[in-house]
Write an enzyme that holds these catalytic residues in place. Sequence first.
Site, PDB file in Angstrom:
ATOM      1  N   LYS A  90      -5.922  10.866   6.117  1.00 41.99           N
ATOM      2  CA  LYS A  90      -6.279  10.661   7.530  1.00 41.99           C
ATOM      3  C   LYS A  90      -5.979  11.879   8.405  1.00 41.99           C
ATOM      4  O   LYS A  90      -6.638  12.123   9.411  1.00 41.99           O
ATOM      5  CB  LYS A  90      -5.538   9.447   8.085  1.00 41.99           C
ATOM      6  CG  LYS A  90      -5.939   8.129   7.459  1.00 41.99           C
ATOM      7  CD  LYS A  90      -7.339   7.714   7.857  1.00 41.99           C
ATOM      8  CE  LYS A  90      -7.689   6.326   7.326  1.00 41.99           C
ATOM      9  NZ  LYS A  90      -9.119   6.008   7.543  1.00 41.99           N
ATOM     10  N   GLU A 112      -7.166   3.613  16.812  1.00 45.19           N
ATOM     11  CA  GLU A 112      -6.954   2.309  16.190  1.00 45.19           C
ATOM     12  C   GLU A 112      -6.285   2.559  14.854  1.00 45.19           C
ATOM     13  O   GLU A 112      -6.405   3.627  14.284  1.00 45.19           O
ATOM     14  CB  GLU A 112      -8.307   1.622  15.976  1.00 45.19           C
ATOM     15  CG  GLU A 112      -9.040   2.024  14.688  1.00 45.19           C
ATOM     16  CD  GLU A 112      -9.422   3.488  14.577  1.00 45.19           C
ATOM     17  OE1 GLU A 112      -9.401   4.211  15.588  1.00 45.19           O
ATOM     18  OE2 GLU A 112      -9.741   3.928  13.449  1.00 45.19           O
ATOM     19  N   SER A 379      -6.064   8.674  -2.140  1.00 45.44           N
ATOM     20  CA  SER A 379      -6.161   8.924  -0.699  1.00 45.44           C
ATOM     21  C   SER A 379      -4.822   8.897   0.027  1.00 45.44           C
ATOM     22  O   SER A 379      -4.678   9.482   1.088  1.00 45.44           O
ATOM     23  CB  SER A 379      -7.120   7.925  -0.069  1.00 45.44           C
ATOM     24  OG  SER A 379      -6.712   6.607  -0.362  1.00 45.44           O
TER      25      SER A 379
END
Lengths: 397, 269
Positions: A90, A112, A379
């Site tokens: 991210k 969010e 990830s």
Amino acid sequence: MQQLPDATGHFGQFGGRYVPETLMPALMELEEAYTTLKDNSDFQKEFRYYLSEYVGRPNPLYYAERLTESLGGAKIYLKREDLNHTGAHKINSAIGQILLARWMGKKRIIAETGAGQHGVATATVAAKFDMECEVYMGEEDIERQALNVFRMQLMGTKVVPVDSGSRTLKDAINACFRDWVTNVRSTYLLLGSVVGAHPYPMIVRDFQAVIGEETRTQILEQEGNLPDCIVACVGGGSNSLGMFYPFYHDESVRLIGVEAAGDSIRSGRHAAPLTAGSVGVFHGAKCYLLQEEDGQITPAHSISAGLDYPGVGPEHSYYRETGRAEYVPITDKEAVEGFQLLSQTEGIIPALESAHAIAYLRELAPKLSNDKTIVVCLSGRGDKDVYTIAKELDITL
Amino acid sequence: MNRIDKKFNELRQQGVCAFMPYVCAGDPTPELTPELFLTFEEAGADLIELGVPFSDPIADGPTIQRASQRALEHRISLIQILDIVKNLRKHSDIPIALMSYYNPIFRMGEEAFCKAAQEVGVDGLIVPDLPPEEAQPLLKAASQYNLATIFLVAPTSSPERMKLVASVSTGFIYCVSVTGVTGARNTLSDEVATMVEELRKHTDKPLCVGFGVSTPEQANQVAQVADGAIVASAIINVAEKHLDDKDKMLASVKQFASELANGTKTDKV
């Protein structure tokens, strides 16, 4: 060559801009700023600088030898996004977007978050670049991810609980849109996935494409060939699209997205719109989604807060419709097994999201001969999930 | 001529502003929706905005979110709402603008939806998450079935976007009074007059102001500049106080709606 998205922000029939008029000028302003900066060498240099010096890129493409041996079959490589600063992919897009926000003169950031990984990434860059930051998070996710909530607060971000609807990611996004509608002139909405109205799916994809670009260079160095398969989990779809997109035109490379099948597809309690959803309009874009017969959105279910989302990015929807990528479901139970498998064979504790991709290897790898290669996008790391796993295994910590 | 156009012609001749209250279909119950609707008409409404509740109403503040949630607990669907309109048409000829997020319409199919809406007596459509750029399929179907397509203009809209919105809107144009979501507010935004004035340069279509119009005084302020005042959350706030007492609810809604209607019909106070 075909351009994705097209000039109006569509991927075939998917994508577009289905938002209140109040936001249209802001989306157009963002598109214009991004189009200018995309080809600006100073901006790119700055982005690359922070990816290298702050995030720690490039991260390794690691040959998982024991995992490969234990499954038998294709050689498995792990793209180690879990080794990034903050522990997940991210941060790539958070860095890109905060530089964009700064360039646009915005002083306030909102975001969010589901699992909290995007919230943490956003809180991190907001602290680093000295911006006011508020992160919306569903109450259910706040309970599931207390550690990430505290991490955000430590960095000076205000975590705003969302108690409407299913109290998860989709409702946090609704709350974010409402904040943005109200404060659009001063605020940059830092979306965490390849979802939402154009140009967000394109911007987040482009910033995440570093995953696939590095992988291409690394696999060519190590194997001399492109991989046969690429596997990544899909919630909104940002790590998978960042991985897939640079291989879009390499037709020999199979792209496989792993969705969260929750209890099971048949139970209806899942988060797999590409496997079992239908086309609709949600959170600003046309995409596959979970919905009732009359167009109400069905709450998703997954053990993994980061995949617990009833929609999916429009570009994934397009890849599914055109057959460029395959999408497969993995249940909560299988994901927990995948989590344990990687922990025990490689000494790497994966995020529950990534554990879905690992779990699918048990089906895929043995079917392929040992001269084939699979790259899996790992990830994120799993520290945040150990309480969930303990609970799942009936262990009291 | 569509009922909406007819109504605005009439009101323009009288030189008065329209009052358009909102009711969320199914809130608090599907049975009460027709009663609230007819109460509005008795209180002096000129048009009625009938809301289709949606699970994820991103343009709405807490009041309409609560109303939508109450309505959806009854699992009310778009088809049932059209059925409510059908029955109402036996008692009322007041113009109806249906407000729905796009997905329920898309799911039903634009053509099938417009055909059904027109058959039961809906006059216009307001779709808050559908900007003109994405509206071609709905515009085509709506014009085929003589339904007005009411688009929104916001304080953030540039003159170019105002022109675009004006060019595709029929019936009236919905002027969003605040940079924000729906919900009652203490004062009417200063941006309203500026926005309406700018919009008048590009169109002579009726302009109605909504989002945040909350009191008879504010309705009166709107009446000084625009052709209609739309009130939603403030009315729901009144109804919510009597969720368990139907008679009290209808009486207090009627009282408040009459005051709002008067606000739109009197000279500057």
